[in-house]
Design a protein around this motif. Structure first.
Motif, PDB file in Angstrom:
ATOM      1  N   SER A 292     -54.213 -35.913 -15.396  1.00  0.00           N
ATOM      2  CA  SER A 292     -54.752 -34.689 -14.973  1.00  0.00           C
ATOM      3  C   SER A 292     -56.116 -34.345 -15.764  1.00  0.00           C
ATOM      4  O   SER A 292     -56.332 -35.161 -16.761  1.00  0.00           O
ATOM      5  CB  SER A 292     -53.825 -33.693 -15.314  1.00  0.00           C
TER       6      SER A 292
ATOM      7  N   MET B 298     -54.894 -34.602 -11.057  1.00  0.00           N
ATOM      8  CA  MET B 298     -54.457 -33.101 -11.101  1.00  0.00           C
ATOM      9  C   MET B 298     -55.287 -32.202 -11.429  1.00  0.00           C
ATOM     10  O   MET B 298     -55.996 -32.587 -12.634  1.00  0.00           O
ATOM     11  CB  MET B 298     -52.723 -33.118 -11.194  1.00  0.00           C
TER      12      MET B 298
ATOM     13  N   ILE C 237     -46.985 -34.533  -3.782  1.00  0.00           N
ATOM     14  CA  ILE C 237     -47.429 -33.460  -4.649  1.00  0.00           C
ATOM     15  C   ILE C 237     -47.392 -31.963  -3.833  1.00  0.00           C
ATOM     16  O   ILE C 237     -46.720 -31.056  -4.274  1.00  0.00           O
ATOM     17  CB  ILE C 237     -49.201 -33.483  -4.707  1.00  0.00           C
TER      18      ILE C 237
ATOM     19  N   MET D  27     -49.341 -39.897 -13.735  1.00  0.00           N
ATOM     20  CA  MET D  27     -50.219 -38.806 -13.166  1.00  0.00           C
ATOM     21  C   MET D  27     -51.255 -38.574 -14.175  1.00  0.00           C
ATOM     22  O   MET D  27     -50.976 -38.245 -15.273  1.00  0.00           O
ATOM     23  CB  MET D  27     -49.167 -37.695 -13.113  1.00  0.00           C
TER      24      MET D  27
ATOM     25  N   THR E 157     -47.608 -22.718  -9.140  1.00  0.00           N
ATOM     26  CA  THR E 157     -47.682 -23.841  -9.852  1.00  0.00           C
ATOM     27  C   THR E 157     -46.316 -24.284 -10.538  1.00  0.00           C
ATOM     28  O   THR E 157     -45.591 -23.514 -10.843  1.00  0.00           O
ATOM     29  CB  THR E 157     -48.516 -24.107 -11.024  1.00  0.00           C
TER      30      THR E 157
ATOM     31  N   ILE F 267     -48.364 -30.016 -12.521  1.00  0.00           N
ATOM     32  CA  ILE F 267     -48.051 -31.292 -11.807  1.00  0.00           C
ATOM     33  C   ILE F 267     -48.280 -31.010 -10.377  1.00  0.00           C
ATOM     34  O   ILE F 267     -48.141 -32.087  -9.587  1.00  0.00           O
ATOM     35  CB  ILE F 267     -46.730 -31.867 -11.935  1.00  0.00           C
ATOM     36  N   ASN F 268     -48.830 -29.665  -9.952  1.00  0.00           N
ATOM     37  CA  ASN F 268     -48.944 -29.873  -8.190  1.00  0.00           C
ATOM     38  C   ASN F 268     -49.901 -29.225  -7.650  1.00  0.00           C
ATOM     39  O   ASN F 268     -50.287 -28.514  -6.920  1.00  0.00           O
ATOM     40  CB  ASN F 268     -47.608 -28.878  -7.788  1.00  0.00           C
ATOM     41  N   LYS F 269     -51.264 -29.359  -8.649  1.00  0.00           N
ATOM     42  CA  LYS F 269     -52.501 -28.794  -8.088  1.00  0.00           C
ATOM     43  C   LYS F 269     -53.536 -29.905  -8.143  1.00  0.00           C
ATOM     44  O   LYS F 269     -54.047 -29.973  -9.214  1.00  0.00           O
ATOM     45  CB  LYS F 269     -52.949 -27.767  -8.858  1.00  0.00           C
ATOM     46  N   PRO F 270     -53.435 -30.742  -6.973  1.00  0.00           N
ATOM     47  CA  PRO F 270     -54.569 -31.705  -6.959  1.00  0.00           C
ATOM     48  C   PRO F 270     -56.055 -31.343  -6.868  1.00  0.00           C
ATOM     49  O   PRO F 270     -56.352 -30.159  -6.368  1.00  0.00           O
ATOM     50  CB  PRO F 270     -54.192 -32.594  -5.665  1.00  0.00           C
ATOM     51  N   THR F 271     -56.969 -31.962  -7.617  1.00  0.00           N
ATOM     52  CA  THR F 271     -58.324 -31.762  -7.508  1.00  0.00           C
ATOM     53  C   THR F 271     -58.952 -32.536  -6.370  1.00  0.00           C
ATOM     54  O   THR F 271     -58.031 -33.212  -5.729  1.00  0.00           O
ATOM     55  CB  THR F 271     -58.973 -32.199  -8.933  1.00  0.00           C
TER      56      THR F 271
END
Length: 191
Positions: A131, A77, A166, A129, A27, A44-48
């Motif tokens: 989250s 995110m 992403i 963005m 991450t 900032i780089n783990k999409p759901t």
């Protein structure tokens, strides 16, 4: 004379390639606040698998025709394991929302729903963005993880948060360090 306290606000925490933690491995965390109370950041780089459209539906916000339709397909995110039932928004500053923290001239962090209401009306931040959850460390906890070589730190570039795809954010953050990440060793050196 005492050394100044470490303040990593507006920095990226980049998980060392050797980090095997199921939550934070691989991450990049944008640090919003770092003070005597601890650290608050957002992955900032783990999409759901949730999109803005699903989020708006869940919180019963109707999207007006003025809202940009492409936003509806934007992924939400996984911001971190703290309060993972609440939404948090990193965005460009501008409008005033009821619960915002201005991190820099380029980035603000909002925890109140009014920012999403503005987005639904077509009057939201220029770039953002969203989250679910955030990452938090108690006082001294992150410093301990840094001493154990868990994270790399580098001054943040808001373009990586808002503009870089992403799947490219980890490598883009690594490139800010100015060296080849393949040369990293997970062992700390001691003189």
């Amino acid at each position: 004379m005492t050394a100044p306290a470490l303040n990593l606000a507006n920095h990226f925490l980049i998980a060392m390639p050797s980090m095997q933690d199921p939550i934070f491995g691989g991450t990049v965390v944008y640090v919003c606040e770092h003070n005597e109370n601890g650290v608050l950041g957002v992955v900032i780089n783990k999409p759901t698998d949730m999109t803005m459209e699903v989020l708006f539906d869940r919180i019963d916000l109707e999207v007006s025709s003025a809202a940009e339709r492409h936003l509806e397909s934007e992924p939400i995110m996984f911001g971190g394991p703290v309060q993972d039932d609440r939404g948090f928004v990193l965005h460009t500053p501008g409008a005033h929302y009821s619960s915002s923290l201005t991190v820099t001239n380029d980035v603000a962090f909002t925890t109140s729903i009014d920012v999403l209401e503005a987005v639904a009306r077509g009057h939201g931040p220029e770039r953002m963005m969203v989250s679910i959850g955030y990452a938090g460390w108690s006082p001294g906890q992150l410093e301990d993880e840094l001493a154990r070589n868990g994270w790399l730190t580098v001054a943040a570039d808001p373009r990586i948060v808002f503009d870089v795809p992403i799947e490219d954010r980890y490598n883009a953050a690594m490139k800010l360090l100015g060296f080849d990440p393949l040369m990293l060793n997970s062992e700390a050196g001691h003189a």
